[in-house]
Design a protein around this motif. Sequence first.
Motif, short mmCIF file in Angstrom:
data_model
loop_
_atom_site.label_atom_id
_atom_site.label_comp_id
_atom_site.label_asym_id
_atom_site.label_seq_id
_atom_site.Cartn_x
_atom_site.Cartn_y
_atom_site.Cartn_z
N ASP A 237 6.76 8.35 1.12
CA ASP A 237 6.82 9.75 1.56
C ASP A 237 6.03 9.90 2.86
N ASN A 238 6.33 10.99 3.59
CA ASN A 238 5.65 11.26 4.85
C ASN A 238 4.72 12.47 4.71
N GLY A 239 4.12 12.58 3.52
CA GLY A 239 3.29 13.74 3.23
C GLY A 239 1.87 13.59 3.74
N VAL A 240 0.91 14.11 2.94
CA VAL A 240 -0.49 14.16 3.38
C VAL A 240 -1.11 12.78 3.50
N GLY A 241 -0.55 11.80 2.82
CA GLY A 241 -1.09 10.45 2.91
C GLY A 241 -2.33 10.27 2.04
N ILE A 242 -2.89 9.07 2.09
CA ILE A 242 -4.09 8.72 1.31
C ILE A 242 -5.22 8.47 2.29
N PRO A 243 -6.38 9.10 2.10
CA PRO A 243 -7.51 8.89 3.03
C PRO A 243 -7.88 7.42 3.16
N ASP A 244 -8.36 7.06 4.35
CA ASP A 244 -8.69 5.66 4.62
C ASP A 244 -9.72 5.12 3.65
N HIS A 245 -10.71 5.93 3.28
CA HIS A 245 -11.79 5.43 2.43
C HIS A 245 -11.34 5.21 0.99
N GLY B 34 2.47 7.54 9.64
CA GLY B 34 2.26 8.73 8.83
C GLY B 34 2.94 8.65 7.49
N CYS B 35 3.33 7.47 7.05
CA CYS B 35 4.08 7.30 5.80
C CYS B 35 3.23 6.56 4.77
N THR B 36 3.32 7.01 3.52
CA THR B 36 2.67 6.33 2.40
C THR B 36 3.74 5.64 1.58
N ARG B 37 3.65 4.34 1.42
CA ARG B 37 4.71 3.58 0.73
C ARG B 37 4.08 2.67 -0.32
N PHE B 38 4.57 2.80 -1.55
CA PHE B 38 4.15 1.92 -2.65
C PHE B 38 5.28 0.95 -2.95
N GLU B 39 4.92 -0.31 -3.15
CA GLU B 39 5.90 -1.36 -3.46
C GLU B 39 5.63 -1.90 -4.86
N LEU B 40 6.68 -1.98 -5.69
CA LEU B 40 6.63 -2.63 -7.00
C LEU B 40 7.59 -3.81 -6.96
N THR B 41 7.05 -5.02 -7.02
CA THR B 41 7.87 -6.22 -6.93
C THR B 41 7.92 -6.91 -8.28
N LEU B 42 9.14 -7.16 -8.75
CA LEU B 42 9.35 -7.82 -10.05
C LEU B 42 10.10 -9.13 -9.83
N PRO B 43 9.67 -10.21 -10.46
CA PRO B 43 10.37 -11.49 -10.29
C PRO B 43 11.65 -11.55 -11.11
#
Length: 471
Positions: A401-409, A456-465
């Motif tokens: 998503d291109n929302g508020v994002g996650i703070p660096d800390h 400005g994008c937050t992206r989560f990846e779920l990788t399955l073998p």
Amino acid sequence: MRRKSKLSGMLLRNYILFSLTVGASVFLLLLFFVDRTNDRLPAQEMSLLKASEIVRPNTANIPTEAIEALYGWVEILDERLKVVEVKGTKRDGPAAYTERELNALFYDVEENPFYTSIAPFRTNDGHDRYGLVRLPKNRVKEVVALDEDTQENQSIFWGVVAETGLLFLVLFGINVYVYSRLTAIRLTNPLGQIADGIRSIAGGRYHERLRFEANYELAQIQESFNAMAEKLEKIETQKRRIEESKQRMLVHISHDLKTPITTIQGYADALQLGIIEDEAKKQRTIKLIRDKTKLVGELIDDVFELSKLESPEYPIDKEASDLAEFVREMAVEYYDLFEEREFAFECDIPAQDVIVLFNKKLLYRAVSNLLENALKYNASGTQVRLTLTDGDEEARIEVADNGVGIPDHLRDRVFDAFTRGDIARKSDGGTGLGLTIARHIVEKHDGRMRLCPEGGCTRFELTLPKACLLG
């Protein structure tokens, strides 16, 4: 990098060096013994080039090479002392001798520059002849023989033997010391450092490492020891982090339970004491109590679920299913929710089957957590994209998503338990365990989950073998 020599090679080189030094010492001692014996014992008689040793019945067979090499010569005299034959270059004397002249040749005076010897002999044809040998004094040395078996000579001999033996012991001791020091530097010293390192590990000082130059075998021990120490240090660090996480979790659980329970208790007391008389307010209060109770129940359920997932013995049932169809069903389910919130929701899912071994219930919880977080923490107008990528060995689900994002800390610990973006830890938010549970679910599927912030994008990846199918 220079190849390490083996320990056997080092010991062999040191032994060869030791043997060479001992051999050199023995050789020098032999020279010393001979020199001291010659200096202290009277000179023994050596064979001289005398006339009696070289005369032959056939004068052609008389050996004169050694005499001539010393610039001497041989004269053959007849019965009248006349020179009938000369072998070599004659450098002195007449062609015929008188008895007086012949006797004068044997005088030991400075004026006579030659040593002389004479011997009679008979030729093959029966003539009596004399062999006269003349040798320059500056080419030979006259020695006198003494009896070797005298008591004085024996005392001198054994005295020199004792001196040589004592000197051998001194040189041998020096060689042993040098050999032992060389061996200690390359063998004993590293072993001492290894022993110190073992004591350090036993004392819990896992950060210490071995650092020494040594042969191949000891270098292998050093490398294995350092690798072991590094693993122990990581385990200790991980153990400490887990302990800190548990302590932090207890603090967070206490906080997140205490706040709604206090609220529930306050509202319940108000209802019991009749403080709230208005029926509409009573209903709102009852609804607040119900909501807080639901939040406490969710927190307890999440903690219980997390404790099960963190256990290595916790089994999960997986079956081979079409992951593409699974993601399509989730997209359909969440499409209306995104539409209501005026989100731009997009999907990219392959048309073909993507067969992966997974647990639908658990994987649904992991993916739904990401979609609900996108809904919960972003404003209207946010673009959310759900993607499934089919690879040769892996399948990858992405929620971006291109929302508020996650703070660096927070990015480095976003998967830690009770990590939430609201610093005040509002009790009406989530439990703070969603991403932690999602990561454990993916890891239970032998996969991996990561955060990939891009611009400005937050992206989560779920990788399955996909290789799980072979299991």
